[in-house]
Motif scaffolding. Structure first.
Motif, PDB file in Angstrom:
ATOM      1  N   TYR A 164       0.868  -1.172   0.000  1.00 14.58           N
ATOM      2  CA  TYR A 164       0.000   0.000   0.000  1.00 14.58           C
ATOM      3  C   TYR A 164       0.902   1.217   0.000  1.00 14.58           C
ATOM      4  O   TYR A 164       1.796   1.324   0.853  1.00 14.58           O
TER       5      TYR A 164
ATOM      6  N   TYR B 284       0.555  11.624   1.096  1.00 13.74           N
ATOM      7  CA  TYR B 284      -0.109  12.515   2.027  1.00 13.74           C
ATOM      8  C   TYR B 284       0.308  13.961   1.737  1.00 13.74           C
ATOM      9  O   TYR B 284       1.449  14.228   1.357  1.00 13.74           O
TER      10      TYR B 284
ATOM     11  N   GLN C 199       0.391  17.787   3.510  1.00 15.54           N
ATOM     12  CA  GLN C 199       0.332  18.457   4.807  1.00 15.54           C
ATOM     13  C   GLN C 199       0.509  19.954   4.641  1.00 15.54           C
ATOM     14  O   GLN C 199       1.507  20.409   4.090  1.00 15.54           O
TER      15      GLN C 199
ATOM     16  N   GLY D 261       0.624  23.617  10.186  1.00 20.51           N
ATOM     17  CA  GLY D 261      -0.281  23.606  11.327  1.00 20.51           C
ATOM     18  C   GLY D 261      -1.371  22.553  11.267  1.00 20.51           C
ATOM     19  O   GLY D 261      -2.242  22.515  12.139  1.00 20.51           O
ATOM     20  N   LYS D 262      -1.328  21.707  10.239  1.00 20.37           N
ATOM     21  CA  LYS D 262      -2.346  20.668  10.081  1.00 20.37           C
ATOM     22  C   LYS D 262      -1.709  19.284  10.075  1.00 20.37           C
ATOM     23  O   LYS D 262      -0.501  19.134   9.876  1.00 20.37           O
ATOM     24  N   GLY D 263      -2.548  18.284  10.269  1.00 21.39           N
ATOM     25  CA  GLY D 263      -2.057  16.924  10.150  1.00 21.39           C
ATOM     26  C   GLY D 263      -2.005  16.491   8.700  1.00 21.39           C
ATOM     27  O   GLY D 263      -2.676  17.069   7.841  1.00 21.39           O
ATOM     28  N   PRO D 264      -1.200  15.467   8.400  1.00 19.91           N
ATOM     29  CA  PRO D 264      -1.169  14.938   7.025  1.00 19.91           C
ATOM     30  C   PRO D 264      -2.546  14.403   6.645  1.00 19.91           C
ATOM     31  O   PRO D 264      -3.248  13.814   7.464  1.00 19.91           O
TER      32      PRO D 264
ATOM     33  N   LEU E 253      -4.639  12.208   3.455  1.00 16.37           N
ATOM     34  CA  LEU E 253      -4.438  11.365   2.279  1.00 16.37           C
ATOM     35  C   LEU E 253      -4.826  12.113   1.014  1.00 16.37           C
ATOM     36  O   LEU E 253      -5.904  12.705   0.910  1.00 16.37           O
TER      37      LEU E 253
ATOM     38  N   PHE F  27       4.260  13.871   1.411  1.00 17.71           N
ATOM     39  CA  PHE F  27       4.953  12.687   1.923  1.00 17.71           C
ATOM     40  C   PHE F  27       4.486  11.453   1.168  1.00 17.71           C
ATOM     41  O   PHE F  27       3.270  11.228   1.054  1.00 17.71           O
TER      42      PHE F  27
ATOM     43  N   SER G 213       3.152   0.812   3.437  1.00 12.38           N
ATOM     44  CA  SER G 213       2.779  -0.064   4.554  1.00 12.38           C
ATOM     45  C   SER G 213       2.490  -1.452   4.006  1.00 12.38           C
ATOM     46  O   SER G 213       2.430  -1.664   2.787  1.00 12.38           O
TER      47      SER G 213
ATOM     48  N   TYR H 291       3.069   2.791   9.062  1.00 10.90           N
ATOM     49  CA  TYR H 291       3.302   3.434   7.780  1.00 10.90           C
ATOM     50  C   TYR H 291       4.696   4.035   7.848  1.00 10.90           C
ATOM     51  O   TYR H 291       5.008   4.793   8.754  1.00 10.90           O
ATOM     52  N   ILE H 292       5.509   3.667   6.884  1.00 10.19           N
ATOM     53  CA  ILE H 292       6.853   4.239   6.802  1.00 10.19           C
ATOM     54  C   ILE H 292       6.773   5.420   5.846  1.00 10.19           C
ATOM     55  O   ILE H 292       6.368   5.260   4.692  1.00 10.19           O
ATOM     56  N   PHE H 293       7.161   6.588   6.347  1.00  7.57           N
ATOM     57  CA  PHE H 293       7.054   7.802   5.547  1.00  7.57           C
ATOM     58  C   PHE H 293       8.393   8.173   4.932  1.00  7.57           C
ATOM     59  O   PHE H 293       9.460   7.957   5.525  1.00  7.57           O
TER      60      PHE H 293
ATOM     61  N   THR I 267      10.857  11.346   3.547  1.00  3.79           N
ATOM     62  CA  THR I 267      11.327  12.506   4.296  1.00  3.79           C
ATOM     63  C   THR I 267      10.578  13.790   3.950  1.00  3.79           C
ATOM     64  O   THR I 267      10.805  14.818   4.569  1.00  3.79           O
TER      65      THR I 267
ATOM     66  N   ARG J 127       8.868  19.717   0.116  1.00  7.18           N
ATOM     67  CA  ARG J 127       8.178  20.990   0.286  1.00  7.18           C
ATOM     68  C   ARG J 127       7.963  21.590  -1.100  1.00  7.18           C
ATOM     69  O   ARG J 127       8.917  21.956  -1.771  1.00  7.18           O
TER      70      ARG J 127
END
Lengths: 113, 112
Positions: free
Chosen positions: A32, A36, A38, A41-44, A46, A89, A93, A101-103, A105, A108
């Protein structure tokens, strides 16, 4: 073997251009591959995801290309907009009970108006 | 209705203090996670729980202790806070380990 390598670290694109972010993995148990987005100030959240049984998935301006033999996948953002400016990101997984979940790095992205 | 909610959003505390972060999800997911995002934005798994049971403890100092009172909640308690603990902590949940993970808004912890 658990790493996901992501490049570039940062990307500047003109409005209307194509943004491309690349990721590579080693663990063949991964099945999978989400991307993501981001904002500060917010979460990642999907954006789009793919499973290894297909080589491409498109949702609107966002496309994932997946190369199982090379163990690489990439995100293409067509007609990039200033509102796409965020950190992206890739991740991986496995369904084999690893529960993580391996992200990568992160990249930007800045889209210039 | 927020799917994954964390409190507090900001936490400023002195070195040596003990603090807790709470997380709740209303998605009916069986699996919950804590991730740490450092100043370089790197997202690293700390813990994962499945059906209230600890599955992964990713070499986190034992000053960090997660607790899952039920499948909808996963709290994080941190003892003896250190400067290096300053980061953004994200709670997340998913139905399975290879489906979409939903993240909370994060808790920005600053240790002074």
């Amino acid at each position: 073997q658990q790493q996901v390598k992501q490049s570039p670290q940062s990307l500047i694109v003109q409005k209307g251009g194509i943004s491309i972010i690349n990721c590579a993995y080693e663990n063949t148990a991964f099945d999978y591959f989400p991307w993501y987005q981001q904002f500060p100030g917010k979460g990642p959240a999907l954006l789009i995801a793919i499973r290894p049984d297909v080589s491409e998935k498109k949702e609107g301006r966002f496309t994932i290309s997946f190369n199982k033999s090379a163990k690489q996948f990439s995100l293409h953002i067509m007609d990039s907009q200033p509102g796409d400016s965020a950190t992206y990101f890739c991740a991986a997984s496995s369904s084999q009970g690893t529960y993580k979940y391996i992200f990568g790095t992160g990249t930007r992205l800045k889209v210039l108006a | 209705d927020t799917a994954v909610s964390q409190t507090p959003k900001y936490l400023v505390t002195q070195m040596g203090n003990d603090k807790s972060i709470k997380c709740e999800q209303n998605l009916g997911h069986d699996t919950m996670y804590w991730y740490k995002q450092d100043s370089k934005k790197f997202l690293k798994i700390m813990f994962s729980y499945n059906n209230k049971e600890l599955i992964i403890n990713e070499t986190v100092p034992n000053r960090f202790s997660p607790k899952s009172p039920d499948k909808a909640h996963l709290n994080l308690h941190i003892n003896s806070l250190e400067l290096g603990d300053s980061a953004v902590y994200f709670c997340a949940s998913s139905r399975f380990s290879n489906t979409e993970a939903f993240f909370g808004q994060g808790t920005r912890l600053t240790v002074v």
